[in-house]
Design a protein around this motif. Structure first.
Motif, PDB file in Angstrom:
ATOM      1  N   PRO A 375     -84.317   9.002 -17.031  1.00 44.05           N
ATOM      2  CA  PRO A 375     -84.363   8.734 -18.499  1.00 44.05           C
ATOM      3  C   PRO A 375     -83.531   9.900 -19.173  1.00 44.05           C
ATOM      4  N   VAL A 376     -83.471  11.073 -18.633  1.00 41.67           N
ATOM      5  CA  VAL A 376     -82.936  12.320 -19.289  1.00 41.67           C
ATOM      6  C   VAL A 376     -81.330  12.440 -19.070  1.00 41.67           C
ATOM      7  N   LYS A 377     -81.053  11.659 -18.416  1.00 37.61           N
ATOM      8  CA  LYS A 377     -79.378  11.401 -18.181  1.00 37.61           C
ATOM      9  C   LYS A 377     -78.864  12.918 -17.477  1.00 37.61           C
ATOM     10  N   MET A 378     -79.882  13.318 -16.634  1.00 40.95           N
ATOM     11  CA  MET A 378     -79.297  14.477 -15.687  1.00 40.95           C
ATOM     12  C   MET A 378     -79.296  13.952 -14.457  1.00 40.95           C
ATOM     13  N   PRO A 379     -78.012  13.916 -13.868  1.00 37.17           N
ATOM     14  CA  PRO A 379     -77.385  13.553 -12.520  1.00 37.17           C
ATOM     15  C   PRO A 379     -77.841  14.452 -11.513  1.00 37.17           C
ATOM     16  N   TYR A 380     -78.237  13.642 -10.202  1.00 37.07           N
ATOM     17  CA  TYR A 380     -78.722  14.331  -9.105  1.00 37.07           C
ATOM     18  C   TYR A 380     -77.283  14.925  -8.315  1.00 37.07           C
ATOM     19  N   THR A 381     -77.161  16.270  -8.415  1.00 34.25           N
ATOM     20  CA  THR A 381     -76.214  16.925  -8.008  1.00 34.25           C
ATOM     21  C   THR A 381     -76.505  17.973  -6.871  1.00 34.25           C
ATOM     22  N   LEU A 382     -77.845  18.121  -6.475  1.00 33.66           N
ATOM     23  CA  LEU A 382     -78.403  19.376  -5.773  1.00 33.66           C
ATOM     24  C   LEU A 382     -77.619  19.491  -4.325  1.00 33.66           C
ATOM     25  N   LEU A 383     -77.054  18.178  -3.844  1.00 30.42           N
ATOM     26  CA  LEU A 383     -76.290  18.424  -2.671  1.00 30.42           C
ATOM     27  C   LEU A 383     -74.936  17.940  -2.506  1.00 30.42           C
ATOM     28  N   TYR A 384     -74.382  18.146  -4.021  1.00 30.40           N
ATOM     29  CA  TYR A 384     -72.875  18.261  -4.301  1.00 30.40           C
ATOM     30  C   TYR A 384     -72.456  19.341  -3.436  1.00 30.40           C
ATOM     31  N   PRO A 385     -71.506  19.492  -2.723  1.00 36.35           N
ATOM     32  CA  PRO A 385     -71.063  20.553  -1.787  1.00 36.35           C
ATOM     33  C   PRO A 385     -70.863  21.563  -2.489  1.00 36.35           C
ATOM     34  N   THR A 386     -69.791  21.766  -3.540  1.00 36.16           N
ATOM     35  CA  THR A 386     -69.056  22.696  -4.090  1.00 36.16           C
ATOM     36  C   THR A 386     -69.814  23.171  -5.455  1.00 36.16           C
ATOM     37  N   SER A 387     -69.126  24.370  -5.955  1.00 37.22           N
ATOM     38  CA  SER A 387     -69.906  24.568  -7.538  1.00 37.22           C
ATOM     39  C   SER A 387     -68.755  25.414  -7.913  1.00 37.22           C
ATOM     40  N   GLU A 388     -68.703  25.549  -9.325  1.00 37.97           N
ATOM     41  CA  GLU A 388     -67.789  26.519  -9.915  1.00 37.97           C
ATOM     42  C   GLU A 388     -68.424  27.855  -9.962  1.00 37.97           C
ATOM     43  N   GLY A 389     -69.656  28.073  -9.469  1.00 40.38           N
ATOM     44  CA  GLY A 389     -70.378  29.183  -9.624  1.00 40.38           C
ATOM     45  C   GLY A 389     -71.138  29.290 -10.775  1.00 40.38           C
ATOM     46  N   GLY A 390     -72.256  30.321 -10.742  1.00 44.66           N
ATOM     47  CA  GLY A 390     -73.178  30.330 -11.802  1.00 44.66           C
ATOM     48  C   GLY A 390     -74.249  29.474 -11.876  1.00 44.66           C
ATOM     49  N   LEU A 391     -74.590  29.001 -13.162  1.00 39.60           N
ATOM     50  CA  LEU A 391     -75.862  27.990 -13.120  1.00 39.60           C
ATOM     51  C   LEU A 391     -75.346  26.605 -13.303  1.00 39.60           C
ATOM     52  N   THR A 392     -75.271  26.044 -12.285  1.00 42.72           N
ATOM     53  CA  THR A 392     -74.681  24.551 -12.466  1.00 42.72           C
ATOM     54  C   THR A 392     -75.627  23.553 -11.779  1.00 42.72           C
ATOM     55  N   GLY A 393     -76.523  23.813 -11.039  1.00 43.24           N
ATOM     56  CA  GLY A 393     -77.407  22.902 -10.213  1.00 43.24           C
ATOM     57  C   GLY A 393     -76.872  21.928  -9.455  1.00 43.24           C
ATOM     58  N   LYS A 394     -75.624  22.570  -8.804  1.00 41.12           N
ATOM     59  CA  LYS A 394     -75.094  21.967  -7.760  1.00 41.12           C
ATOM     60  C   LYS A 394     -74.334  23.091  -6.928  1.00 41.12           C
ATOM     61  N   GLY A 395     -73.786  22.754  -5.550  1.00 39.33           N
ATOM     62  CA  GLY A 395     -73.246  23.414  -4.582  1.00 39.33           C
ATOM     63  C   GLY A 395     -74.014  23.949  -3.516  1.00 39.33           C
ATOM     64  N   ILE A 396     -73.617  23.629  -2.315  1.00 37.31           N
ATOM     65  CA  ILE A 396     -74.274  24.068  -1.018  1.00 37.31           C
ATOM     66  C   ILE A 396     -73.782  25.395  -0.371  1.00 37.31           C
ATOM     67  N   PRO A 397     -74.358  26.558  -0.756  1.00 37.15           N
ATOM     68  CA  PRO A 397     -73.688  27.738  -0.134  1.00 37.15           C
ATOM     69  C   PRO A 397     -73.936  27.638   1.049  1.00 37.15           C
ATOM     70  N   ASN A 398     -72.997  28.449   2.117  1.00 44.51           N
ATOM     71  CA  ASN A 398     -73.177  28.683   3.613  1.00 44.51           C
ATOM     72  C   ASN A 398     -74.553  28.976   4.107  1.00 44.51           C
ATOM     73  N   SER A 399     -75.112  29.720   3.199  1.00 46.92           N
ATOM     74  CA  SER A 399     -76.193  30.761   3.727  1.00 46.92           C
ATOM     75  C   SER A 399     -77.413  30.919   2.527  1.00 46.92           C
ATOM     76  N   VAL A 400     -78.477  31.202   3.057  1.00 43.45           N
ATOM     77  CA  VAL A 400     -79.781  31.669   2.282  1.00 43.45           C
ATOM     78  C   VAL A 400     -79.526  33.092   1.765  1.00 43.45           C
ATOM     79  N   SER A 401     -78.621  33.174   0.596  1.00 43.04           N
ATOM     80  CA  SER A 401     -78.051  34.308   0.148  1.00 43.04           C
ATOM     81  C   SER A 401     -78.895  34.583  -1.394  1.00 43.04           C
ATOM     82  N   ILE A 402     -79.837  33.902  -1.699  1.00 37.84           N
ATOM     83  CA  ILE A 402     -80.414  33.920  -3.143  1.00 37.84           C
ATOM     84  C   ILE A 402     -81.981  33.620  -3.078  1.00 37.84           C
TER      85      ILE A 402
END
Length: 402
Positions: A375-402
């Motif tokens: 309903p809130v129109k927030m797409p599921y992107t948590l397993l979208y492989p890449t990200s532009e960096g920063g706070l994006t709600g997407k991107g799969i880093p290689n490692s547990v680094s945060i």
């Protein structure tokens, strides 16, 4: 939506559940009731959601935190893998080269966390509801940790979200077809598995080569021993065959990359809106006539922010990608091997991840998949492989680094 990852199926038997969901014909989950207290041996303490809308909206604001689960499942669990790999495998060993990107900065972030985040009186105890019992809860979570069950297919089957079906993609049939974490996750899992298989089969032509690699066997022994009281559990693979080696390495890569990303980077997009997941306020109500009481009367929003700012800031930091991040399918050293077959396999891996990105975007824009946006129109992107960096709600880093 990010917290849909941890749903479990149930039948008529109620067991310590908090919310009862009904799978509708359109693939969406409808909340039916919420458990308001511990289960009674003769009664089921469930309240219909439709009856007490206002009261339940207050109850649903009970705070909780992700770190009591994040710490044992990813940060702590990955440490024995990092330590054993660096102690037992030469930097030229093929398995060292395979796993190296997935250990990047993990020990560093864990050391930092022990200093200011999970230490006694640290940020975690100040912001999540268990307080000083938060890490004790983490240790209880770890008691149920089983290495083979960290594999996505095994996890989905264990939680009743899928059944084995050789005729279905990935050998599994999802009981909730519109389950974004499982749908995207199985694609990522399969891509990792194919990459690890192609890579390992190049260096290990037979099961005998796995058994005869003494460094590999020493690595696996130390890895098991590093898990303390779990080192003698019968569920540990023996890694005496190529199949066991491939399965084990696939699980390690999955834990360090996609599994961690699916849980971690949705924290701020979801909980940054405080009514979704308020943090714990340890400030007492101000006394009438005091300066703080006057502030509460004149500017309640400011007074409220004083109790929550630390929690918001913390999950924002934890949900942010660093500027020098390397994502799944990327490596920081192009010259990591001179062997052409592994390089080609890695190229295929990256190409497949790019295809998965396009598939995720396409499914998120298809209205028939109702659970992917909501309903809130927030797409599921948590397993979208890449990200532009920063706070994006997407991107799969290689490692547990945060």
């Amino acid at each position: 939506m990010p917290y849909l990852r941890r749903i479990n199926s149930t039948s008529t038997k109620m067991y310590a559940t908090r919310t009862l969901l009904f799978l509708q014909n359109d693939g969406t989950l409808k909340p039916l009731a919420i458990e308001l207290s511990l289960p009674h041996p003769k009664e089921i303490n469930l309240v219909p959601l439709a009856k007490y809308t206002h009261q339940l909206s207050m109850v649903l604001k009970v705070p909780f935190g992700s770190w009591p689960k994040l710490m044992p499942q990813f940060h702590a669990a990955i440490e024995p893998f990092v330590i054993a790999t660096n102690r037992q495998l030469c930097v030229l060993h093929p398995i060292y080269k395979l796993l190296r990107p997935h250990f990047r900065d993990s020990m560093n972030i864990n050391a930092f966390a022990r200093q200011i985040l999970i230490n006694g009186g640290g940020l975690l105890e100040e912001t999540v509801f268990p307080g000083r019992y938060a890490m004790e809860m983490s240790s209880l979570v770890y008691k149920n940790w089983v290495f083979p069950e960290q594999a996505l297919p095994a996890d989905l089957i264990k939680r009743g979200m899928a059944v084995k079906d050789t005729s279905a993609p990935h050998g599994l049939r999802l009981l909730i077809k519109d389950y974004p974490y499982a749908v995207d996750g199985l694609k990522i899992w399969s891509a990792i598995e194919t990459w690890v298989k192609d890579y390992s089969n190049f260096y290990y032509k037979s099961d005998g080569m796995v058994q005869e690699d003494t460094d590999l066997q020493s690595w696996w022994k130390e890895l098991r021993d590093g898990h303390g009281d779990k080192k003698n559990e019968p569920w540990w693979p023996r890694v005496q065959s190529r199949r066991e080696l491939i399965e084990s390495c696939t699980i390690i890569v999955w834990i360090a990359s996609a599994l961690h990303a699916a849980v971690n980077f949705g924290q701020y997009p979801y909980a940054g809106y405080l009514p979704n997941r308020p943090t714990l306020s340890r400030r007492l109500m101000p006394e009438p006539g005091s300066r703080k009481y006057e502030e509460l009367e004149s500017n309640p929003e400011k007074a409220f922010l004083r109790t929550t700012l630390l929690g918001i800031s913390l999950i924002e930091i934890l949900s942010r990608h660093s500027s020098d991040e390397f994502y799944l399918g990327q490596r920081d050293t192009p010259e990591w091997t001179n062997d052409m077959e592994p390089l080609k396999a890695f190229g295929r891996f990256g190409k497949r991840l790019g295809e998965i990105e396009h598939e995720i975007v396409k499914m998120n824009s298809d209205e028939k998949w109702k659970n992917r946006v909501g309903p809130v129109k927030m797409p599921y992107t948590l397993l979208y492989p890449t990200s532009e960096g920063g706070l994006t709600g997407k991107g799969i880093p290689n490692s547990v680094s945060i």
